[in-house]
Design a protein around this motif. Structure first.
Motif, PDB file in Angstrom:
ATOM      1  N   HIS A  34      89.589  76.912  69.436  1.00 58.34           N
ATOM      2  CA  HIS A  34      89.612  78.344  69.717  1.00 58.34           C
ATOM      3  C   HIS A  34      88.571  78.681  70.791  1.00 58.34           C
ATOM      4  O   HIS A  34      87.758  77.848  71.173  1.00 58.34           O
ATOM      5  N   SER A  35      88.601  79.922  71.263  1.00 53.90           N
ATOM      6  CA  SER A  35      87.600  80.449  72.204  1.00 53.90           C
ATOM      7  C   SER A  35      87.449  79.551  73.424  1.00 53.90           C
ATOM      8  O   SER A  35      86.362  79.052  73.723  1.00 53.90           O
ATOM      9  N   LEU A  36      88.543  79.350  74.127  1.00 51.98           N
ATOM     10  CA  LEU A  36      88.532  78.492  75.307  1.00 51.98           C
ATOM     11  C   LEU A  36      88.010  79.263  76.522  1.00 51.98           C
ATOM     12  O   LEU A  36      88.301  80.449  76.700  1.00 51.98           O
ATOM     13  N   ALA A  37      87.260  78.569  77.333  1.00 52.20           N
ATOM     14  CA  ALA A  37      86.723  79.186  78.540  1.00 52.20           C
ATOM     15  C   ALA A  37      87.846  79.427  79.553  1.00 52.20           C
ATOM     16  O   ALA A  37      88.736  78.598  79.722  1.00 52.20           O
ATOM     17  N   ASN A  38      87.814  80.608  80.209  1.00 49.98           N
ATOM     18  CA  ASN A  38      88.784  80.981  81.246  1.00 49.98           C
ATOM     19  C   ASN A  38      90.206  81.011  80.718  1.00 49.98           C
ATOM     20  O   ASN A  38      91.163  80.755  81.461  1.00 49.98           O
ATOM     21  N   GLU A  39      90.368  81.281  79.434  1.00 45.64           N
ATOM     22  CA  GLU A  39      91.691  81.374  78.820  1.00 45.64           C
ATOM     23  C   GLU A  39      91.763  82.656  77.995  1.00 45.64           C
ATOM     24  O   GLU A  39      90.730  83.226  77.621  1.00 45.64           O
ATOM     25  N   PRO A  40      92.973  83.159  77.720  1.00 41.27           N
ATOM     26  CA  PRO A  40      93.089  84.354  76.869  1.00 41.27           C
ATOM     27  C   PRO A  40      92.421  84.138  75.513  1.00 41.27           C
ATOM     28  O   PRO A  40      92.410  83.034  74.979  1.00 41.27           O
ATOM     29  N   THR A  41      91.882  85.206  74.958  1.00 40.05           N
ATOM     30  CA  THR A  41      91.141  85.093  73.703  1.00 40.05           C
ATOM     31  C   THR A  41      92.034  84.729  72.527  1.00 40.05           C
ATOM     32  O   THR A  41      91.546  84.230  71.506  1.00 40.05           O
ATOM     33  N   ASP A  42      93.342  84.980  72.647  1.00 40.68           N
ATOM     34  CA  ASP A  42      94.248  84.684  71.545  1.00 40.68           C
ATOM     35  C   ASP A  42      94.858  83.302  71.639  1.00 40.68           C
ATOM     36  O   ASP A  42      95.707  82.934  70.824  1.00 40.68           O
ATOM     37  N   LEU A  43      94.440  82.494  72.618  1.00 41.08           N
ATOM     38  CA  LEU A  43      95.009  81.160  72.791  1.00 41.08           C
ATOM     39  C   LEU A  43      94.345  80.162  71.848  1.00 41.08           C
ATOM     40  O   LEU A  43      93.119  80.115  71.736  1.00 41.08           O
ATOM     41  N   VAL A  44      95.173  79.375  71.174  1.00 44.90           N
ATOM     42  CA  VAL A  44      94.698  78.312  70.288  1.00 44.90           C
ATOM     43  C   VAL A  44      95.397  77.017  70.689  1.00 44.90           C
ATOM     44  O   VAL A  44      96.627  76.986  70.833  1.00 44.90           O
ATOM     45  N   VAL A  45      94.627  75.978  70.893  1.00 48.66           N
ATOM     46  CA  VAL A  45      95.182  74.668  71.214  1.00 48.66           C
ATOM     47  C   VAL A  45      95.183  73.814  69.955  1.00 48.66           C
ATOM     48  O   VAL A  45      94.146  73.662  69.294  1.00 48.66           O
ATOM     49  N   GLU A  46      96.349  73.288  69.607  1.00 50.37           N
ATOM     50  CA  GLU A  46      96.502  72.433  68.430  1.00 50.37           C
ATOM     51  C   GLU A  46      96.735  71.004  68.887  1.00 50.37           C
ATOM     52  O   GLU A  46      97.671  70.736  69.642  1.00 50.37           O
ATOM     53  N   GLN A  47      95.905  70.096  68.436  1.00 51.02           N
ATOM     54  CA  GLN A  47      96.000  68.700  68.843  1.00 51.02           C
ATOM     55  C   GLN A  47      96.294  67.817  67.631  1.00 51.02           C
ATOM     56  O   GLN A  47      95.646  67.948  66.596  1.00 51.02           O
ATOM     57  N   GLY A  48      97.285  66.947  67.783  1.00 51.65           N
ATOM     58  CA  GLY A  48      97.628  65.979  66.749  1.00 51.65           C
ATOM     59  C   GLY A  48      97.497  64.573  67.292  1.00 51.65           C
ATOM     60  O   GLY A  48      96.841  64.345  68.305  1.00 51.65           O
ATOM     61  N   ILE A  49      98.140  63.630  66.647  1.00 52.46           N
ATOM     62  CA  ILE A  49      98.075  62.255  67.126  1.00 52.46           C
ATOM     63  C   ILE A  49      99.282  61.893  67.987  1.00 52.46           C
ATOM     64  O   ILE A  49      99.316  60.810  68.569  1.00 52.46           O
ATOM     65  N   TRP A  50     100.271  62.793  68.070  1.00 50.50           N
ATOM     66  CA  TRP A  50     101.450  62.543  68.886  1.00 50.50           C
ATOM     67  C   TRP A  50     101.652  63.592  69.966  1.00 50.50           C
ATOM     68  O   TRP A  50     102.280  63.321  70.989  1.00 50.50           O
ATOM     69  N   ASP A  51     101.160  64.794  69.754  1.00 49.08           N
ATOM     70  CA  ASP A  51     101.467  65.893  70.676  1.00 49.08           C
ATOM     71  C   ASP A  51     100.326  66.903  70.683  1.00 49.08           C
ATOM     72  O   ASP A  51      99.450  66.896  69.808  1.00 49.08           O
ATOM     73  N   ILE A  52     100.368  67.790  71.682  1.00 55.68           N
ATOM     74  CA  ILE A  52      99.426  68.905  71.811  1.00 55.68           C
ATOM     75  C   ILE A  52     100.240  70.171  72.030  1.00 55.68           C
ATOM     76  O   ILE A  52     101.190  70.182  72.822  1.00 55.68           O
TER      77      ILE A  52
END
Length: 232
Positions: A34-52
Motif C-alpha cells: 500500500h501507499s506507493l510513491a507517485n501512485e494513486p492513494t487507492d492503489l494496492v499491489v498484490e504479489q504472489g508466487i505466480w503473478d502480480i
C-alpha cells in the motif's frame, strides 16, 4: 466393518487442507503493498508466487498478468522454491489420500494398517512442504526486492501479509494434523493387533484391540491412548 471414526477425522482434515493450499498456491496475494510513491492513494499491489496484480480499492478494478514487469521480484530465491514446494505439497497430498483411502475404508475384515499408515505419513509430509515456504516467505516479507513498486519511505507499515499466507498456514496445519492422526491411530492399532473374533474377552484386550465388535469397546478402551478413544 465400519471405518474407525478417528481415521475418518484424519481423512476429512487432509482434503480440507488441500483445498486451502491450492487456493494459497494459485492466488496472487502472498503480500500486499500500500501507499506507493507517485501512485494513486487507492492503489494496492498484490504479489504472489505466480503473478502480480494491481487493484484499486475504490473502483474495484484489477489488472493481473503483471509478472513480466517485475522479474526482480520473481528472481528472489524464495519464489522458485515456494513454487516447487507448494506444487509438490499438492501432489503429495493427492498421493497420500490415494494410498490411505483403501487402507482406512476397511474393504475387508479390518483396515489395511500399512497402507493407512503410509498414506498418513505422506499427508503429514505434504503439510510440512506447505508450512516451510510460507514461513520462509513471511520471514522475508518486507525485504523481498521488487522493481514494479516504489514504496513511500515515510510509511513503514505499507507491506502486509496477504490472505494466501493465512490460508497456507491453516491448510498446512490441517494436513499435518490429519496425517498425524491417521498415522498414529493406525500405527498404534496395528501394534496391538486387530481381533477378528468378536467373542474376545476383556482379559485379552491388553494384547488385542477389537475394532469390529462394539460390545467390547467399553472394556478395551481403557487400554488405548486418549487419541484413539475419540472414535469409541
Amino acid at each position: 466393518m465400519r471405518t474407525p471414526g478417528i481415521l475418518i477425522f484424519g481423512m476429512v482434515l487432509a482434503p480440507c487442507g488441500w483445498i486451502l493450499n491450492l487456493t494459497s498456491t494459485v492466488a496472487p496475494n502472498w503480500r500486499t503493498i500500500h501507499s506507493l510513491a507517485n501512485e494513486p492513494t487507492d492503489l494496492v499491489v498484490e504479489q504472489g508466487i505466480w503473478d502480480i496484480c494491481r487493484t484499486s480499492t475504490t473502483s474495484r478494478s484489477q489488472q493481473c498478468n503483471q509478472q513480466s514487469n517485475d522479474q526482480t521480484y520473481f528472481s528472489n530465491q524464495i519464489i522458485p522454491i515456494a513454487k516447487g514446494m507448494m506444487v509438490a505439497s499438492l501432489i503429495v497430498t493427492v498421493v497420500g489420500l490415494a494410498v490411505a483411502t483403501p487402507g482406512v475404508r476397511c474393504w475387508k475384515d479390518r483396515p489395511r494398517w500399512i497402507l493407512a499408515s503410509l498414506g498418513g505419513l505422506l499427508i503429514f509430509c505434504s503439510g510440512a512442504l506447505t508450512i516451510i515456504p510460507i514461513a520462509w516467505y513471511t520471514h522475508l516479507l518486507t525485504s523481498l526486492n521488487s522493481t514494479s513498486v516504489k514504496r513511500d519511505p515515510a510509511r513503514a507499515d505499507d507491506i502486509r501479509a496477504g490472505y494466501c499466507i493465512i490460508l497456507g498456514y491453516i491448510g498446512g496445519i490441517l494436513e499435518v494434523l490429519g496425517g498425524f492422526v491417521i498415522f498414529m491411530s493406525t500405527a498404534c492399532s496395528a501394534a496391538r493387533g486387530s481381533c477378528l473374533n468378536c467373542q474376545v474377552t476383556c482379559e485379552s484386550c491388553e494384547q488385542c484391540h477389537e475394532v469390529c465388535c462394539s460390545k467390547n469397546q467399553g472394556c478395551c478402551s481403557k487400554y488405548l491412548p486418549f487419541s484413539l478413544k475419540l472414535w469409541l
